[in-house]
Scaffold this active site. Structure first.
Site, PDB file in Angstrom:
ATOM      1  N   ASP A 137      29.248  17.997  25.983  1.00 45.81           N
ATOM      2  CA  ASP A 137      27.967  17.466  26.434  1.00 45.81           C
ATOM      3  C   ASP A 137      27.764  16.052  25.903  1.00 45.81           C
ATOM      4  OD1 ASP A 137      25.144  17.770  27.480  1.00 45.81           O
ATOM      5  OD2 ASP A 137      24.707  17.536  25.346  1.00 45.81           O
TER       6      ASP A 137
ATOM      7  N   GLU B   2      31.494  21.262  30.688  1.00 45.88           N
ATOM      8  CA  GLU B   2      31.364  20.467  29.472  1.00 45.88           C
ATOM      9  C   GLU B   2      32.446  20.834  28.456  1.00 45.88           C
ATOM     10  OE1 GLU B   2      26.532  19.729  29.643  1.00 45.88           O
ATOM     11  OE2 GLU B   2      27.319  21.441  28.527  1.00 45.88           O
TER      12      GLU B   2
END
Length: 237
Positions: A54, A126
């Site tokens: 992320d 992610e």
């Protein structure tokens, strides 16, 4: 690692255009917590990788935006960034790359359609970024993000403020309270739910929206009010 999982990773490497030197990294990035005994979740599932990925994604996208929009102010860049790194966009990338085909899930999660759940797909996207970063460094991760997020960056259109933010600002400008959102219904199977959310503003307009997530339903509800009040055109929705 089972032969079938090895084959799944080989196929995934073809789809993402990256070959891992250490396949244990991508194996972990594809492993949902439901497939790991409780005391090993932190180190054998993708949870920590999703956290790292992320941050790498946000940095790469922020750099892409700075270069692509040299005259944009901080607020404009932030709104574009939020559109590109949100869970829905990550899930779209995961679907486009068919990351779901390689995810390792526990029996219960498999039966409930975990490979198609947006939240899981977004987390895996992610986690894969993190795996590439750990295996090949920042440049490799940046290349992966560039290939898969740049077209979405270039395709951004419509209002950059999301519907909820725009409705809140409009309400404040009218001296009205902050809009409130209440989920009024949830239907459909666990792997493909549909949420219904009502938005209300005391002394002001009300609306209702549906979506595959509560956030999407809230956005749809807010969009309906904005269109009805003439703040947005129907094309914005």
């Amino acid at each position: 690692m089972s032969p079938n999982f090895e084959k799944a990773i080989e196929a995934l490497e073809q789809r993402i255009a990256y070959a891992f030197r250490d396949r244990s990294l991508v194996a972990r990035a594809l492993t949902h917590r439901s497939a790991v005994p409780g005391d090993r979740v932190a180190h054998e599932s993708y949870q920590r990788d999703e956290f790292l990925g992320d941050r790498v994604l946000a940095l790469v996208v922020a750099d892409m935006l700075i270069r692509a929009h040299p005259r944009a102010d901080e607020g404009d860049l932030a709104r574009r960034l939020n559109q590109l790194v949100r869970k829905e966009t990550c899930a779209e990338v995961a679907i486009a790359l068919d990351l779901g085909a390689g995810i390792r899930l526990g029996a219960g999660e498999r039966q409930s359609g975990g490979r198609r759940k947006g939240a899981i797909l977004a987390d895996v996207a992610e986690a894969v970024i993190a795996a590439i970063y750990l295996d090949g460094g920042f440049d490799a991760a940046r290349a992966f993000v560039d290939r898969n997020w740049r077209p979405r960056m270039e395709a951004l259109s419509g209002p950059l403020r999301d519907a909820k933010t725009t409705l809140q600002e409009w309400a404040q400008g009218k001296g009205l309270p902050t809009p409130t959102y209440v989920m009024t219904d949830r239907s459909g199977p666990d792997h493909a739910p549909e949420f219904t959310v009502a938005v209300s503003i005391t002394g002001g307009p009300c609306g209702e929206g549906r979506g595959k997530s509560k956030r999407e339903a809230e956005m749809t509800a807010a969009t309906g009010v904005l269109v009805r009040e003439g703040i947005w055109s129907a094309d914005n929705g």
